[in-house]
Write a protein that holds these residues in place. Sequence first.
Motif, PDB file in Angstrom:
ATOM      1  N   LYS A  57       0.847  -1.190   0.000  1.00  0.00           N
ATOM      2  CA  LYS A  57       0.000   0.000   0.000  1.00  0.00           C
ATOM      3  C   LYS A  57       0.875   1.229   0.000  1.00  0.00           C
ATOM      4  O   LYS A  57       1.777   1.356   0.826  1.00  0.00           O
ATOM      5  N   GLU A  58       0.624   2.130  -0.920  1.00  0.00           N
ATOM      6  CA  GLU A  58       1.334   3.408  -0.966  1.00  0.00           C
ATOM      7  C   GLU A  58       0.666   4.372  -0.008  1.00  0.00           C
ATOM      8  O   GLU A  58      -0.560   4.521  -0.017  1.00  0.00           O
ATOM      9  N   THR A  59       1.454   4.993   0.873  1.00  0.00           N
ATOM     10  CA  THR A  59       0.896   5.877   1.899  1.00  0.00           C
ATOM     11  C   THR A  59       1.076   7.359   1.593  1.00  0.00           C
ATOM     12  O   THR A  59       0.491   8.199   2.268  1.00  0.00           O
ATOM     13  N   GLY A  60       1.908   7.687   0.611  1.00  0.00           N
ATOM     14  CA  GLY A  60       2.175   9.086   0.325  1.00  0.00           C
ATOM     15  C   GLY A  60       3.256   9.676   1.191  1.00  0.00           C
ATOM     16  O   GLY A  60       3.536  10.871   1.140  1.00  0.00           O
ATOM     17  N   SER A  61       3.890   8.850   2.007  1.00  0.00           N
ATOM     18  CA  SER A  61       4.951   9.307   2.908  1.00  0.00           C
ATOM     19  C   SER A  61       6.323   8.996   2.318  1.00  0.00           C
ATOM     20  O   SER A  61       6.473   8.100   1.488  1.00  0.00           O
ATOM     21  N   GLY A  62       7.323   9.728   2.772  1.00  0.00           N
ATOM     22  CA  GLY A  62       8.688   9.433   2.346  1.00  0.00           C
ATOM     23  C   GLY A  62       9.263   8.230   3.061  1.00  0.00           C
ATOM     24  O   GLY A  62      10.273   7.669   2.638  1.00  0.00           O
ATOM     25  N   ALA A  63       8.617   7.824   4.173  1.00  0.00           N
ATOM     26  CA  ALA A  63       9.077   6.668   4.933  1.00  0.00           C
ATOM     27  C   ALA A  63       8.424   5.403   4.386  1.00  0.00           C
ATOM     28  O   ALA A  63       7.308   5.438   3.865  1.00  0.00           O
ATOM     29  N   ALA A  64       9.112   4.290   4.527  1.00  0.00           N
ATOM     30  CA  ALA A  64       8.592   3.029   3.997  1.00  0.00           C
ATOM     31  C   ALA A  64       9.057   1.869   4.868  1.00  0.00           C
ATOM     32  O   ALA A  64      10.028   1.979   5.619  1.00  0.00           O
ATOM     33  N   THR A  65       8.345   0.763   4.763  1.00  0.00           N
ATOM     34  CA  THR A  65       8.730  -0.485   5.409  1.00  0.00           C
ATOM     35  C   THR A  65       8.522  -1.619   4.421  1.00  0.00           C
ATOM     36  O   THR A  65       7.481  -1.678   3.753  1.00  0.00           O
ATOM     37  N   VAL A  66       9.494  -2.482   4.297  1.00  0.00           N
ATOM     38  CA  VAL A  66       9.340  -3.676   3.473  1.00  0.00           C
ATOM     39  C   VAL A  66       9.732  -4.888   4.313  1.00  0.00           C
ATOM     40  O   VAL A  66      10.508  -4.775   5.261  1.00  0.00           O
ATOM     41  N   GLY A  67       9.186  -6.017   3.960  1.00  0.00           N
ATOM     42  CA  GLY A  67       9.522  -7.212   4.723  1.00  0.00           C
ATOM     43  C   GLY A  67       8.963  -8.460   4.093  1.00  0.00           C
ATOM     44  O   GLY A  67       8.374  -8.424   3.000  1.00  0.00           O
ATOM     45  N   VAL A  68       9.130  -9.553   4.801  1.00  0.00           N
ATOM     46  CA  VAL A  68       8.580 -10.823   4.340  1.00  0.00           C
ATOM     47  C   VAL A  68       8.026 -11.571   5.552  1.00  0.00           C
ATOM     48  O   VAL A  68       8.640 -11.616   6.615  1.00  0.00           O
ATOM     49  N   ALA A  69       6.822 -12.102   5.391  1.00  0.00           N
ATOM     50  CA  ALA A  69       6.192 -12.931   6.418  1.00  0.00           C
ATOM     51  C   ALA A  69       6.285 -14.384   5.972  1.00  0.00           C
ATOM     52  O   ALA A  69       5.912 -14.715   4.841  1.00  0.00           O
ATOM     53  N   VAL A  70       6.781 -15.224   6.864  1.00  0.00           N
ATOM     54  CA  VAL A  70       6.976 -16.638   6.538  1.00  0.00           C
ATOM     55  C   VAL A  70       6.083 -17.477   7.447  1.00  0.00           C
ATOM     56  O   VAL A  70       6.101 -17.318   8.678  1.00  0.00           O
ATOM     57  N   ASN A  71       5.312 -18.357   6.854  1.00  0.00           N
ATOM     58  CA  ASN A  71       4.410 -19.224   7.606  1.00  0.00           C
ATOM     59  C   ASN A  71       5.233 -20.294   8.325  1.00  0.00           C
ATOM     60  O   ASN A  71       5.266 -21.458   7.946  1.00  0.00           O
ATOM     61  N   ALA A  72       5.937 -19.850   9.377  1.00  0.00           N
ATOM     62  CA  ALA A  72       6.871 -20.736  10.091  1.00  0.00           C
ATOM     63  C   ALA A  72       6.925 -20.403  11.567  1.00  0.00           C
ATOM     64  O   ALA A  72       7.955 -20.545  12.209  1.00  0.00           O
ATOM     65  N   GLY A  73       5.787 -19.937  12.116  1.00  0.00           N
ATOM     66  CA  GLY A  73       5.754 -19.509  13.505  1.00  0.00           C
ATOM     67  C   GLY A  73       5.815 -20.651  14.501  1.00  0.00           C
ATOM     68  O   GLY A  73       5.981 -21.829  14.137  1.00  0.00           O
ATOM     69  N   ILE A 121       6.916 -15.888  11.135  1.00  0.00           N
ATOM     70  CA  ILE A 121       8.127 -15.124  11.422  1.00  0.00           C
ATOM     71  C   ILE A 121       8.156 -13.989  10.407  1.00  0.00           C
ATOM     72  O   ILE A 121       8.026 -14.231   9.204  1.00  0.00           O
ATOM     73  N   VAL A 122       8.296 -12.758  10.883  1.00  0.00           N
ATOM     74  CA  VAL A 122       8.227 -11.585  10.006  1.00  0.00           C
ATOM     75  C   VAL A 122       9.525 -10.786  10.097  1.00  0.00           C
ATOM     76  O   VAL A 122       9.900 -10.316  11.173  1.00  0.00           O
ATOM     77  N   TYR A 123      10.204 -10.640   8.966  1.00  0.00           N
ATOM     78  CA  TYR A 123      11.421  -9.844   8.851  1.00  0.00           C
ATOM     79  C   TYR A 123      11.048  -8.511   8.193  1.00  0.00           C
ATOM     80  O   TYR A 123      10.279  -8.483   7.227  1.00  0.00           O
ATOM     81  N   SER A 124      11.607  -7.385   8.697  1.00  0.00           N
ATOM     82  CA  SER A 124      11.269  -6.100   8.094  1.00  0.00           C
ATOM     83  C   SER A 124      12.415  -5.109   8.198  1.00  0.00           C
ATOM     84  O   SER A 124      13.301  -5.242   9.050  1.00  0.00           O
ATOM     85  N   ALA A 125      12.366  -4.120   7.315  1.00  0.00           N
ATOM     86  CA  ALA A 125      13.326  -3.010   7.320  1.00  0.00           C
ATOM     87  C   ALA A 125      12.555  -1.720   7.087  1.00  0.00           C
ATOM     88  O   ALA A 125      11.684  -1.669   6.214  1.00  0.00           O
ATOM     89  N   SER A 126      12.865  -0.680   7.870  1.00  0.00           N
ATOM     90  CA  SER A 126      12.145   0.586   7.785  1.00  0.00           C
ATOM     91  C   SER A 126      13.125   1.743   7.645  1.00  0.00           C
ATOM     92  O   SER A 126      14.231   1.707   8.183  1.00  0.00           O
ATOM     93  N   GLY A 127      12.683   2.782   6.939  1.00  0.00           N
ATOM     94  CA  GLY A 127      13.507   3.973   6.757  1.00  0.00           C
ATOM     95  C   GLY A 127      12.986   4.786   5.602  1.00  0.00           C
ATOM     96  O   GLY A 127      11.803   4.714   5.248  1.00  0.00           O
ATOM     97  N   MET A 128      13.852   5.579   4.986  1.00  0.00           N
ATOM     98  CA  MET A 128      13.466   6.340   3.808  1.00  0.00           C
ATOM     99  C   MET A 128      13.324   5.406   2.614  1.00  0.00           C
ATOM    100  O   MET A 128      14.024   4.407   2.488  1.00  0.00           O
TER     101      MET A 128
END
Length: 413
Positions: A57-73, A121-128
Amino acid sequence: RAKMALRCTMPVARCLPKTAFSTLAEEFPMSGAVGAAVAVSDVVTSVLSNGIKVVSKETGSGAATVGVAVNAGARHSSQGEALLLKHLAFKGTASQSDIKLARELEAAGLTVDCVADRDAIVYSASGMKNEVMSTGLDAVAESSLTPKFNDWHVQEMKGEAMAVEVQFAASDPLSLLTEKIHEAAYGKSAALGRPALKESSADTAGVVAYHGEHFNTANMTVVGTGVAHSELVAAAEKAFGGARKGEAVVGDKTEFVGGFAYNDACRESHVAVAFNGPATGSAEYLDSLVLHEIWSQGAAQFGGAAFNHSYRDAGLLGVRGSNTEDVVALLKAPISEAAVATAKIAVKTQLAHSAECAASLFPLLVNGAIPNVDNVNASKVNALASKLTKSAPALASVGSQDVPAYNTLAKMF
């Protein structure tokens, strides 16, 4: 949690580029002109060429988060493999050391995180956005697909970071209560009933095998907030193109059994009562969000709280407090149209706030959509509350307080 918060510690003036700005009409680095329109999109879903699902989803912000969710909880992890993989996240990969990876993330100004719950298990990275889409996505892909599996490294994580988290959970009253209400609801040996936070008995070979079984294209979903979907798909094709093909992991069927679980060695006393709530995305899930808010507002009056643990095939909705009488009285209390209207406003406000913040929006997109409670009404909420309180409850307690016998509690509703 395996978390690396990387911040600039220099004075603000030294952190800025040397380019001088004379007016607010000038462009700032790494952004468009002031006042330029940035598209805000609905949630978009597609599938990569190798079968990995992509949600953004595009939020219109300069900040962003990307990641991957793995069905391995943790529900799939009988020997603590999921929690161990969480602590191995971003601690080096097959191609680079933890120090090199940390320096790259620091240079890009990114914050990385890994969370392991019972489902995923969810891996993510956030920033510009620019840094997130390059350095961040690559770090997420490498850390999830090719983590470092040296034996000494695995043992180090088990003996240090993982041990600290497990020890904290074992001494924290509310963490203990959460584990006990799951045990009471599903049974101690069931996938959702066994502890999510426990020491790992898996050796390196066991963790490698668990990773190989679960980390494949059928079990992974790439998620992005604050990014254009087409850009995320193109970048993910490169970053996750080498993911292993495999079958989706179904896991054991979940069955709510109801019962009682306790730990009387805790330093504080708390009790929780829960019912078989709706699963994430089910027909009654939206109603449960509003009911949870109503119970949350009520529990605040006696220092308690409501909880709504939703999983892909099950849910656990209830209230905790310091004594059983307050909890039961709230669960049995009639729900007015005014209470539903107030709760809907609160839920919509919380969701609206989350939708504007990339980091807050990310967990919602892991489930594939942003909930909309517009069509929830008092009739639906009361029907759900009545259905729950007429079913078998789960009862959990920690501490030395007296609680009613399970059969006695069941007769209170």
